[in-house]
Design a protein around this motif. Structure first.
Motif, PDB file in Angstrom:
ATOM      1  N   ILE A   8      15.243  23.386  10.534  1.00 26.63           N
ATOM      2  CA  ILE A   8      15.613  21.838   9.875  1.00 26.63           C
ATOM      3  C   ILE A   8      15.928  20.818  11.076  1.00 26.63           C
ATOM      4  CG2 ILE A   8      16.926  20.631   8.305  1.00 26.63           C
ATOM      5  CD1 ILE A   8      17.244  23.012   6.609  1.00 26.63           C
ATOM      6  N   ASP A   9      15.189  19.706  11.237  1.00 25.29           N
ATOM      7  CA  ASP A   9      15.593  18.986  12.231  1.00 25.29           C
ATOM      8  C   ASP A   9      16.422  17.626  11.594  1.00 25.29           C
ATOM      9  OD1 ASP A   9      15.680  17.478  14.559  1.00 25.29           O
ATOM     10  OD2 ASP A   9      13.534  16.757  14.510  1.00 25.29           O
ATOM     11  N   PHE A  10      17.501  17.561  11.948  1.00 28.76           N
ATOM     12  CA  PHE A  10      18.169  16.325  11.593  1.00 28.76           C
ATOM     13  C   PHE A  10      18.421  15.144  12.575  1.00 28.76           C
ATOM     14  CE2 PHE A  10      20.032  19.921   9.085  1.00 28.76           C
ATOM     15  CZ  PHE A  10      19.874  19.099   7.827  1.00 28.76           C
ATOM     16  N   SER A  11      17.510  15.131  13.522  1.00 29.64           N
ATOM     17  CA  SER A  11      17.662  14.180  14.646  1.00 29.64           C
ATOM     18  C   SER A  11      17.023  12.735  14.463  1.00 29.64           C
ATOM     19  CB  SER A  11      16.934  14.843  15.986  1.00 29.64           C
ATOM     20  OG  SER A  11      15.600  15.097  15.713  1.00 29.64           O
ATOM     21  N   SER A  12      16.153  12.578  13.189  1.00 26.37           N
ATOM     22  CA  SER A  12      15.501  11.597  12.957  1.00 26.37           C
ATOM     23  C   SER A  12      15.647  11.143  11.450  1.00 26.37           C
ATOM     24  CB  SER A  12      14.009  11.579  13.224  1.00 26.37           C
ATOM     25  OG  SER A  12      13.431  12.391  12.595  1.00 26.37           O
ATOM     26  N   VAL A  13      15.628   9.872  11.094  1.00 25.05           N
ATOM     27  CA  VAL A  13      15.683   9.492   9.918  1.00 25.05           C
ATOM     28  C   VAL A  13      14.385   9.356   9.159  1.00 25.05           C
ATOM     29  CG1 VAL A  13      16.416   7.468   8.544  1.00 25.05           C
ATOM     30  CG2 VAL A  13      18.049   7.819  10.529  1.00 25.05           C
ATOM     31  N   PRO A  14      14.300   9.794   7.997  1.00 26.12           N
ATOM     32  CA  PRO A  14      12.877   9.910   7.227  1.00 26.12           C
ATOM     33  C   PRO A  14      12.443   8.619   7.046  1.00 26.12           C
ATOM     34  CG  PRO A  14      14.448  10.732   5.792  1.00 26.12           C
ATOM     35  CD  PRO A  14      15.299  10.440   7.199  1.00 26.12           C
ATOM     36  N   GLN A  15      11.264   8.160   7.364  1.00 26.60           N
ATOM     37  CA  GLN A  15      10.474   6.777   7.016  1.00 26.60           C
ATOM     38  C   GLN A  15      10.292   6.697   5.275  1.00 26.60           C
ATOM     39  OE1 GLN A  15       7.106   6.477   9.250  1.00 26.60           O
ATOM     40  NE2 GLN A  15       8.512   5.712  11.175  1.00 26.60           N
ATOM     41  N   SER A  16      10.503   5.292   4.943  1.00 29.47           N
ATOM     42  CA  SER A  16      10.390   5.216   3.474  1.00 29.47           C
ATOM     43  C   SER A  16       8.740   5.061   3.275  1.00 29.47           C
ATOM     44  CB  SER A  16      11.046   3.647   3.219  1.00 29.47           C
ATOM     45  OG  SER A  16      10.564   3.132   2.011  1.00 29.47           O
ATOM     46  N   GLY A  17       8.525   5.384   2.077  1.00 27.94           N
ATOM     47  CA  GLY A  17       7.080   5.585   1.490  1.00 27.94           C
ATOM     48  C   GLY A  17       6.632   4.094   0.980  1.00 27.94           C
ATOM     49  N   GLY A  18       7.510   2.941   1.114  1.00 31.25           N
ATOM     50  CA  GLY A  18       7.078   1.718   0.797  1.00 31.25           C
ATOM     51  C   GLY A  18       7.294   1.462  -0.687  1.00 31.25           C
ATOM     52  N   ILE A  19       7.158   0.218  -1.037  1.00 31.71           N
ATOM     53  CA  ILE A  19       7.195   0.014  -2.672  1.00 31.71           C
ATOM     54  C   ILE A  19       6.044   0.301  -3.334  1.00 31.71           C
ATOM     55  CG2 ILE A  19       7.650  -2.030  -4.208  1.00 31.71           C
ATOM     56  CD1 ILE A  19       8.964  -3.356  -1.862  1.00 31.71           C
ATOM     57  N   PRO A  20       6.244   1.150  -4.296  1.00 34.14           N
ATOM     58  CA  PRO A  20       4.983   1.271  -4.949  1.00 34.14           C
ATOM     59  C   PRO A  20       4.190   0.276  -5.711  1.00 34.14           C
ATOM     60  CG  PRO A  20       6.833   2.676  -5.854  1.00 34.14           C
ATOM     61  CD  PRO A  20       7.285   1.540  -4.899  1.00 34.14           C
ATOM     62  N   LYS A  21       2.776   0.085  -5.850  1.00 31.15           N
ATOM     63  CA  LYS A  21       2.171  -0.685  -6.448  1.00 31.15           C
ATOM     64  C   LYS A  21       2.506  -1.357  -7.838  1.00 31.15           C
ATOM     65  CE  LYS A  21      -1.878  -0.252  -3.229  1.00 31.15           C
ATOM     66  NZ  LYS A  21      -3.201  -0.134  -3.148  1.00 31.15           N
ATOM     67  N   ALA A  22       2.836  -0.115  -8.536  1.00 31.42           N
ATOM     68  CA  ALA A  22       3.140  -0.550  -9.805  1.00 31.42           C
ATOM     69  C   ALA A  22       4.728  -1.521 -10.106  1.00 31.42           C
ATOM     70  CB  ALA A  22       3.743   0.748 -10.797  1.00 31.42           C
ATOM     71  N   VAL A  23       5.482  -1.241  -9.240  1.00 30.18           N
ATOM     72  CA  VAL A  23       6.488  -2.014  -9.000  1.00 30.18           C
ATOM     73  C   VAL A  23       6.427  -3.423  -8.703  1.00 30.18           C
ATOM     74  CG1 VAL A  23       8.700  -2.461  -7.799  1.00 30.18           C
ATOM     75  CG2 VAL A  23       8.177   0.023  -8.633  1.00 30.18           C
ATOM     76  N   ILE A  24       5.230  -3.692  -7.559  1.00 31.63           N
ATOM     77  CA  ILE A  24       4.896  -4.892  -7.264  1.00 31.63           C
ATOM     78  C   ILE A  24       4.062  -5.610  -8.461  1.00 31.63           C
ATOM     79  CG2 ILE A  24       3.589  -6.210  -5.718  1.00 31.63           C
ATOM     80  CD1 ILE A  24       3.834  -3.839  -3.742  1.00 31.63           C
ATOM     81  N   ALA A  25       3.292  -4.717  -9.124  1.00 33.52           N
ATOM     82  CA  ALA A  25       2.676  -5.481 -10.260  1.00 33.52           C
ATOM     83  C   ALA A  25       3.596  -5.938 -11.384  1.00 33.52           C
ATOM     84  CB  ALA A  25       1.858  -4.650 -10.910  1.00 33.52           C
ATOM     85  N   LEU A  26       4.685  -5.108 -11.779  1.00 32.65           N
ATOM     86  CA  LEU A  26       5.735  -5.470 -12.670  1.00 32.65           C
ATOM     87  C   LEU A  26       6.419  -6.551 -12.398  1.00 32.65           C
ATOM     88  CD1 LEU A  26       7.154  -2.031 -13.947  1.00 32.65           C
ATOM     89  CD2 LEU A  26       5.677  -3.635 -15.077  1.00 32.65           C
ATOM     90  N   VAL A  27       6.798  -6.859 -10.772  1.00 30.60           N
ATOM     91  CA  VAL A  27       7.554  -8.069 -10.619  1.00 30.60           C
ATOM     92  C   VAL A  27       6.661  -9.341 -10.609  1.00 30.60           C
ATOM     93  CG1 VAL A  27       8.504  -9.069  -8.357  1.00 30.60           C
ATOM     94  CG2 VAL A  27       8.937  -6.809  -8.831  1.00 30.60           C
ATOM     95  N   VAL A  28       5.593  -9.221 -10.268  1.00 30.65           N
ATOM     96  CA  VAL A  28       4.422 -10.274 -10.413  1.00 30.65           C
ATOM     97  C   VAL A  28       4.427 -10.772 -11.849  1.00 30.65           C
ATOM     98  CG1 VAL A  28       1.944 -11.004 -10.119  1.00 30.65           C
ATOM     99  CG2 VAL A  28       3.254  -9.844  -8.184  1.00 30.65           C
ATOM    100  N   PHE A  29       4.063  -9.738 -12.770  1.00 33.21           N
ATOM    101  CA  PHE A  29       4.104  -9.835 -14.203  1.00 33.21           C
ATOM    102  C   PHE A  29       5.321 -10.482 -14.892  1.00 33.21           C
ATOM    103  CE2 PHE A  29       4.760  -8.455 -18.696  1.00 33.21           C
ATOM    104  CZ  PHE A  29       3.607  -9.217 -19.144  1.00 33.21           C
ATOM    105  N   GLY A  30       6.500 -10.014 -14.341  1.00 29.67           N
ATOM    106  CA  GLY A  30       7.776 -10.732 -14.659  1.00 29.67           C
ATOM    107  C   GLY A  30       7.742 -12.148 -14.215  1.00 29.67           C
TER     108      GLY A  30
END
Length: 65
Positions: A8-30
């Motif tokens: 197990i390597d704790f030397s780096s921070v994991p990268q985010s997978g980004g914002i899901p497209k469903a969340v972006i679509a819900l924000v635009v719809f809202g």
């Protein structure tokens, strides 16, 4: 006392997978829904109101709108 497990390597921070497209679509719809409701409120704001006051004194109150 507590040993670090092997492999197990704790030397780096994991990268985010980004914002899901469903969340972006819900924000635009809202946002679209908010502006649509706001426009309908502004459009219907004059319903049931009579102006100026000279006309409002002549309203027949014996029947419903």
């Amino acid at each position: 006392m507590h040993d670090k497990p092997e492999g197990i390597d704790f030397s780096s921070v994991p990268q985010s997978g980004g914002i899901p497209k469903a969340v972006i679509a819900l924000v635009v719809f809202g946002v679209i829904a908010v502006f649509t409701i706001g426009a309908s409120v502004i459009f219907n704001a004059g319903f049931g109101h009579v102006w100026p006051s000279l006309e409002s004194l002549r309203i027949d109150l014996s029947k419903a709108f």
